[in-house]
Structures are given as C-alpha cells and as structure tokens.
Design a protein around this motif. Structure first.
Motif, PDB file in Angstrom:
ATOM      1  N   MET A  70       0.951  -1.309  -0.290  1.00  0.00           N
ATOM      2  CA  MET A  70       0.057   0.075   0.348  1.00  0.00           C
ATOM      3  C   MET A  70       0.355   0.880   0.228  1.00  0.00           C
ATOM      4  O   MET A  70       2.450   1.373   0.299  1.00  0.00           O
ATOM      5  N   HIS A  71       0.631   2.371  -1.128  1.00  0.00           N
ATOM      6  CA  HIS A  71       1.333   3.426  -0.869  1.00  0.00           C
ATOM      7  C   HIS A  71       0.586   4.590  -0.515  1.00  0.00           C
ATOM      8  O   HIS A  71      -0.987   4.901  -1.634  1.00  0.00           O
ATOM      9  N   VAL A  72       0.359   5.258   0.150  1.00  0.00           N
ATOM     10  CA  VAL A  72      -0.236   6.603   0.556  1.00  0.00           C
ATOM     11  C   VAL A  72       0.450   7.569   0.353  1.00  0.00           C
ATOM     12  O   VAL A  72       1.385   8.344   0.504  1.00  0.00           O
ATOM     13  N   ILE A  73      -0.687   8.843  -0.150  1.00  0.00           N
ATOM     14  CA  ILE A  73       0.300   9.888  -0.565  1.00  0.00           C
ATOM     15  C   ILE A  73       0.018  11.532  -0.382  1.00  0.00           C
ATOM     16  O   ILE A  73      -1.848  10.996   0.086  1.00  0.00           O
ATOM     17  N   LEU A  74       0.193  12.081   0.718  1.00  0.00           N
ATOM     18  CA  LEU A  74      -0.229  12.358   1.877  1.00  0.00           C
ATOM     19  C   LEU A  74       0.027  14.286   0.133  1.00  0.00           C
ATOM     20  O   LEU A  74       1.764  14.456   0.342  1.00  0.00           O
TER      21      LEU A  74
ATOM     22  N   ILE B 113       2.383  15.969   5.831  1.00  0.00           N
ATOM     23  CA  ILE B 113       3.817  15.615   5.587  1.00  0.00           C
ATOM     24  C   ILE B 113       4.423  16.799   6.564  1.00  0.00           C
ATOM     25  O   ILE B 113       5.085  16.218   7.971  1.00  0.00           O
ATOM     26  N   HIS B 114       4.615  18.040   6.002  1.00  0.00           N
ATOM     27  CA  HIS B 114       4.954  18.733   7.662  1.00  0.00           C
ATOM     28  C   HIS B 114       4.420  18.989   9.072  1.00  0.00           C
ATOM     29  O   HIS B 114       5.024  18.312   9.789  1.00  0.00           O
ATOM     30  N   GLN B 115       3.293  18.884   9.344  1.00  0.00           N
ATOM     31  CA  GLN B 115       2.689  18.827  10.302  1.00  0.00           C
ATOM     32  C   GLN B 115       2.861  17.697  11.243  1.00  0.00           C
ATOM     33  O   GLN B 115       2.824  17.675  12.148  1.00  0.00           O
ATOM     34  N   ILE B 116       2.587  16.306  10.425  1.00  0.00           N
ATOM     35  CA  ILE B 116       3.192  14.833  10.872  1.00  0.00           C
ATOM     36  C   ILE B 116       4.702  14.871  11.632  1.00  0.00           C
ATOM     37  O   ILE B 116       5.234  14.441  12.836  1.00  0.00           O
ATOM     38  N   GLN B 117       5.902  15.708  10.544  1.00  0.00           N
ATOM     39  CA  GLN B 117       7.026  15.635  11.551  1.00  0.00           C
ATOM     40  C   GLN B 117       6.649  16.508  12.152  1.00  0.00           C
ATOM     41  O   GLN B 117       7.914  16.500  13.031  1.00  0.00           O
TER      42      GLN B 117
END
Length: 86
Positions: free
Chosen positions: A1-5, A10-14
């Motif tokens: 499975m490949h998820v593209i955000l 991505i910045h918020q998760i980091q």
C-alpha cells in the motif's frame, strides 16, 4: 500500500513526531533528576556509571543505603564519601 499525502500534512506529521520526541526526552531527563540529593537505584547506577549488578555488589560491601519499607534511596554525598574511602 502506498499513501500519498500533501506536503502540508507531511510537514504537520513531522512536527508532531518532533514534538513527541522532545517530550519523551524531557520526561526521561526529569526522571533521571540527578539534581536531587537522593537517588533511586537506577539513578545511582547512572550517577556512578556502573551496572545494577555492580551496585548490588557494592551494597553488600557497605555502600550507604536509605531504606523506607521497600523503597531504596542513595544519598549522593554519602555515595561520594564512601567512594573516597575505598
């Protein structure tokens, strides 16, 4: 499975991961609390730079221990004094 955000997610998760890591480091530093004059067994091992087994051996040899029921504490000044006399 490949998820593209999106880049923003991505910045918020980091940022969230960095914050969690920072909180964990602060929590561990506070738990080590080597500023306190009294240390638990793990803190005493860290303070002295020895293993738990070595501390147990030193206790048998006379390292000063404070016992209150099942709680074991070590006074840093007494540890230093004991080490200097060895």
């Amino acid at each position: 499975m490949h998820v593209i955000l999106p880049d923003e997610q991505i910045h918020q998760i980091q940022l969230l991961i960095a914050d969690l890591i920072k909180q964990e480091i602060e929590k561990r530093l506070n738990n080590s609390n080597l500023d306190s004059p009294f240390l638990n067994k793990q803190q005493a091992c860290n303070y002295l730079g020895i293993s738990n087994n070595t501390l147990d051996s030193w206790i048998k040899k006379g390292v000063p221990v404070i016992r209150v029921g099942k709680i074991v504490r070590f006074d840093k000044n007494e540890l230093n004094r004991w080490l200097q006399n060895q």
